[in-house]
Design a protein around this motif. Structure first.
Motif, short mmCIF file in Angstrom:
data_model
loop_
_atom_site.label_atom_id
_atom_site.label_comp_id
_atom_site.label_asym_id
_atom_site.label_seq_id
_atom_site.Cartn_x
_atom_site.Cartn_y
_atom_site.Cartn_z
N LYS A 115 -27.82 8.98 68.99
CA LYS A 115 -29.10 9.41 68.44
C LYS A 115 -30.05 9.71 69.59
O LYS A 115 -29.97 9.08 70.65
CB LYS A 115 -29.68 8.29 67.56
CG LYS A 115 -31.05 8.60 66.96
CD LYS A 115 -31.56 7.39 66.17
CE LYS A 115 -32.96 7.66 65.62
NZ LYS A 115 -33.49 6.48 64.87
N THR A 116 -30.94 10.66 69.41
CA THR A 116 -31.95 10.95 70.42
C THR A 116 -33.19 10.13 70.11
O THR A 116 -33.83 10.32 69.07
CB THR A 116 -32.29 12.46 70.45
OG1 THR A 116 -31.12 13.19 70.80
CG2 THR A 116 -33.37 12.75 71.49
N LYS A 117 -33.50 9.21 71.00
CA LYS A 117 -34.65 8.33 70.81
C LYS A 117 -35.88 8.93 71.49
O LYS A 117 -35.78 9.51 72.56
CB LYS A 117 -34.39 6.95 71.41
CG LYS A 117 -33.21 6.22 70.84
CD LYS A 117 -33.18 4.76 71.29
CE LYS A 117 -32.98 4.61 72.78
NZ LYS A 117 -32.88 3.18 73.20
N THR A 118 -37.04 8.78 70.85
CA THR A 118 -38.31 9.19 71.45
C THR A 118 -39.06 7.93 71.87
O THR A 118 -39.34 7.06 71.03
CB THR A 118 -39.15 10.01 70.48
OG1 THR A 118 -38.42 11.18 70.09
CG2 THR A 118 -40.46 10.44 71.12
N LEU A 119 -39.34 7.83 73.15
CA LEU A 119 -40.00 6.63 73.67
C LEU A 119 -41.29 7.01 74.38
O LEU A 119 -41.41 8.08 74.97
CB LEU A 119 -39.09 5.91 74.66
CG LEU A 119 -37.72 5.46 74.17
CD1 LEU A 119 -36.89 4.94 75.32
CD2 LEU A 119 -37.87 4.38 73.10
#
Length: 377
Positions: free
Chosen positions: A209-213
């Motif tokens: 999954k592409t996480k946004t941090l």
């Protein structure tokens, strides 16, 4: 045929220590291991020889007996200390970290592995690095499957004991003289198998999954600094602890300033008249413009230090300075009148004895004259 000296077999001197012995064995065993040489009889014999030498020299008691009595001191037929130690034990001790298994001492199924650490390269402007900033980043990573809670099994079901290794996670492979333990090919060392896998992660317990941090960059960071975000790396295997994310900082080159630690450096051009007569100019800082007083008779290369106009390091300490190096610009594209005035001015410069207006020039040519005079002596 007589046996070769064990130290010679491992390519060591008699004074070799435990670490040297283990290192030499690891190197040679990797070179001659049957899995690599695939049926080469000569390599197999050498591997047996290397293994035998290591069994003796890695054991303090056997080594002492060998050092005193030679091969006779460790010959099991003569009551020595040699004996048939299981190959799996030695091989596992030395190579367990390489081949993913281990000797019998490791025992049992593999423990769930902690998630991998990740690295993100972040490029900042000098202003962002000095003052600090919060930035959003996107990270592709393996994340914990919330549908099966990381078990990999379809909700309402659970994993069962592996029938191949009976939950041990390892199987023993025997080929004549050799016996090597390795991860069970059915359960991949876990000791359990999933008959009804989770539809979201397909039995892995994790999915990509592409996480946004949001990353908070503290004020004062510099190129090479790392910011650690604990637990923001990849999810661990079977619910194990997640890895960490390391944000690697790189500060882009600035059009005006060069940073060195807590200090900033810049070059400031000044005019011919300002350099000769002195004056006041504006110079840039990261907080805005400030006045800099230029004394008369300033020469190119002179440095001016402005206290507290540099950077406060992220590691603490006092704020650094801004160091301005001035250089005198030669006028260009002069009009006829300007050229005429400069020629007139230059004539006044030549009127007095010596060259008191240009001390560096006078000193330079005096040095040149002395250089050529010395050559002709």
């Amino acid at each position: 045929m007589s046996k070769r000296d064990y130290y010679e077999v491992l390519g060591l001197g008699k004074d070799a220590g435990e670490r040297e012995i283990k290192k030499a064995y690891k190197r040679l065993a990797m070179k001659y291991h049957p899995d690599r040489t695939k049926g080469d009889k000569d390599s197999e014999d050498k591997f047996k020889e290397v293994k035998e030498a290591y069994e003796v020299l890695s054991d303090a008691q056997k080594k002492a007996a060998y050092d005193q009595f030679g091969h006779a001191g460790v010959d099991p037929n003569r009551g020595g200390h040699g004996g048939a130690q299981d190959f799996g034990d030695i091989f596992g001790d030395v190579f367990g970290d390489i081949f993913g298994g281990g000797g019998r001492r490791g025992g049992g199924a593999q423990r769930p592995q902690r998630g991998a650490d990740l690295r993100y390269n972040m490029e900042l402007t000098l202003e962002e690095a000095v003052k600090g900033i919060s930035k959003e980043i996107k990270i592709p990573a393996l994340v914990h499957c919330e549908q099966c809670n990381g078990s990999g099994a379809k909700p309402g079901t659970k994993a069962t004991t592996c029938g191949t290794c009976h939950g041990q996670g390892q199987v023993q492979m025997r080929q004549g003289f050799f016996a090597v333990q390795q991860a069970c090919p059915t359960c991949r060392g876990k000791g359990k198998v999933i008959k009804d896998p989770c539809s979201k992660c397909h039995g892995e317990g994790r999915y990509e999954k592409t996480k946004t941090l949001s990353v908070k960059i503290p004020a004062g960071v510099d190129t090479g600094d790392r910011i650690r975000l604990s637990g923001e790396g990849e999810a661990g295997d079977s619910g194990a602890q997640a890895g960490d994310l390391y944000v690697q900082v790189h500060v882009k080159e600035h059009d005006i300033f060069v940073r060195d630690g807590s200090n900033l450096y810049c070059e400031v051009p000044i005019g011919f008249v300002e350099a000769a007569l002195g004056g006041e100019i504006e110079v840039p800082t990261l907080d805005g413009r400030v006045k800099l007083k230029i004394p008369e008779e300033t020469q190119t290369g002179r440095m001016f230090r402005m206290r507290g106009k540099g950077v406060k390091s992220v590691r603490g300490g006092a704020v650094g300075d801004l160091v301005c190096k001035v250089y005198v610009e030669t006028p260009i594209k002069l009009s006829d009148k300007q050229k005429s005035l400069l020629k007139e001015f230059n004539e006044t410069m030549q009127g007095s004895k010596g060259n008191k207006h240009k001390p560096k020039e006078e000193g330079f040519f005096d040095g040149v004259k002395k250089f050529f005079d010395d050559l002709t002596k």
